[in-house]
Design a protein around this motif. Structure first.
Motif, PDB file in Angstrom:
ATOM      1  N   PHE A 127     -43.370  -0.168 -42.848  1.00  0.00           N
ATOM      2  CA  PHE A 127     -44.019   0.886 -43.622  1.00  0.00           C
ATOM      3  C   PHE A 127     -43.025   1.626 -44.497  1.00  0.00           C
ATOM      4  N   PHE A 152     -52.456  -0.244 -36.983  1.00  0.00           N
ATOM      5  CA  PHE A 152     -51.660  -1.441 -37.251  1.00  0.00           C
ATOM      6  C   PHE A 152     -51.389  -2.103 -35.909  1.00  0.00           C
ATOM      7  N   THR A 180     -49.232  -3.403 -46.023  1.00  0.00           N
ATOM      8  CA  THR A 180     -49.075  -1.960 -45.829  1.00  0.00           C
ATOM      9  C   THR A 180     -48.953  -1.251 -47.182  1.00  0.00           C
TER      10      THR A 180
END
Length: 322
Positions: free
Chosen positions: A56, A107, A308
């Motif tokens: 991320f 996630f 992401t």
């Protein structure tokens, strides 16, 4: 090809009491005002690796990792008491409320994807996006592939080593035999069984051999939690009804998401991801041609980091380079 974001440190860590004697390790990193994302490790019992933060952009995401009951840094270690899917989903809600989060992205990979789907089906209003890798639907046929007939045909040498630990048992007998050894009082037998269980998963999870993965999962602390908690869940059919996830997949409609699945995933064959995509109209499926089960195969990293970044853009976060 996209790579992992640079290593970062959490700005907050704590142990959160969730009742029944369990305390969960929780950490937050990235930007507190960014898009909240809860990272769900697999196993069950594998624990959260610090490398999971790196999927991320820390300037766009508020990254929340936690170790599920009995796993990683949570206590008590490797405990199967009061440890079910229902407990974990309730724990996720406690974490959300504890951190003051209204809606978040989930996630999850492997059994982490299982948990993400079950939570989203129960609390769709709390979920603004799903990022799933290596989907595991936890049906009997999925357990049979891994512990009875299927993966062992592609890895006969490793399968032989795996079943030898429990005198050649397979299927439900294998799972039960491992659980009994892991729950026994003979420490040497427990460690041997844990290492054998972990080795089976490690050897078939990556497209290419990974010493880093082996070092993590074969460490005694991790292997015992992974093997004991996994066998506990699977002997109880993951505490869900057969085909529960697909039958309730209509509840996911309206939640955007990406399903990232390795074409050569030997733990969770890609037909599971395809079946989910057929039932979830807002889930975009990407089969990664050079991917296995591990999130850390190069092609999987590329696909996951890309997903992401696309999710951040979709939810309104300014775009940055990955």
């Amino acid at each position: 090809m996209k790579t992992l974001f640079p290593e970062i440190r959490p700005y907050r860590t704590e142990l959160l009491s969730v009742g029944e004697g369990h305390e969960l390790y929780i950490e937050c990193s990235g930007t507190e005002t960014g898009i909240p994302v809860l990272v769900l490790h697999g196993g069950p019992g594998a624990g959260a690796s610090e490398q999971m933060r790196r999927f991320f952009d820390p300037e766009r995401y508020h990254i929340i990792l936690f170790d599920q009951r009995g796993a990683g840094r949570s206590i008590p270690h490797a405990s199967t008491e009061f440890n079910t899917v229902q407990h974990t989903i309730a724990d996720m809600e406690r974490i959300r409320n504890h951190l003051g989060i209204t809606r978040w992205v989930l996630f999850g990979g492997s059994f982490g994807a299982t948990l993400a789907l079950l939570y989203a089906e129960q609390y769709p209003q709390q979920v603004c996006g799903l990022l799933l890798r290596g989907v595991f639907l936890s049906r009997q046929q999925d357990l049979n592939w891994l512990y009875k007939e299927g993966a062992g045909r592609y890895f006969p040498d490793e399968w032989h080593h795996f079943i030898k630990e429990v005198e050649g048992k397979t299927g439900e007998d294998l799972i039960e035999a491992y659980y009994q050894r892991l729950d026994g009082k003979n420490e040497l037998a427990r460690i041997s069984a844990a290492k054998a269980w972990a080795r089976w998963e490690v050897e078939i999870s990556t497209l290419r051999p990974s010493q880093t993965s082996a070092d993590y999962f074969l460490a005694t602390h991790t292997a015992i939690a992974l093997a004991k908690i996994s066998s506990h869940y699977f002997r109880n059919h993951s505490f869900i009804e057969e085909n529960q996830i697909l039958e309730n997949a209509g509840k996911l409609n309206g939640i955007p998401g990406y399903i990232i699945h390795g074409r050569y995933d030997m733990i969770c064959p890609p037909d599971q991801a395809f079946a989910l995509s057929e039932q979830w109209q807002d889930g975009e499926l990407l089969l990664v041609r050079e991917g296995g089960h591990s999130a850390f195969d190069e092609a999987m990293i590329d696909a996951l980091v890309g997903s992401t970044c696309r999710m951040a853009k979709r939810l309104g976060s300014p775009e940055s380079e990955a």
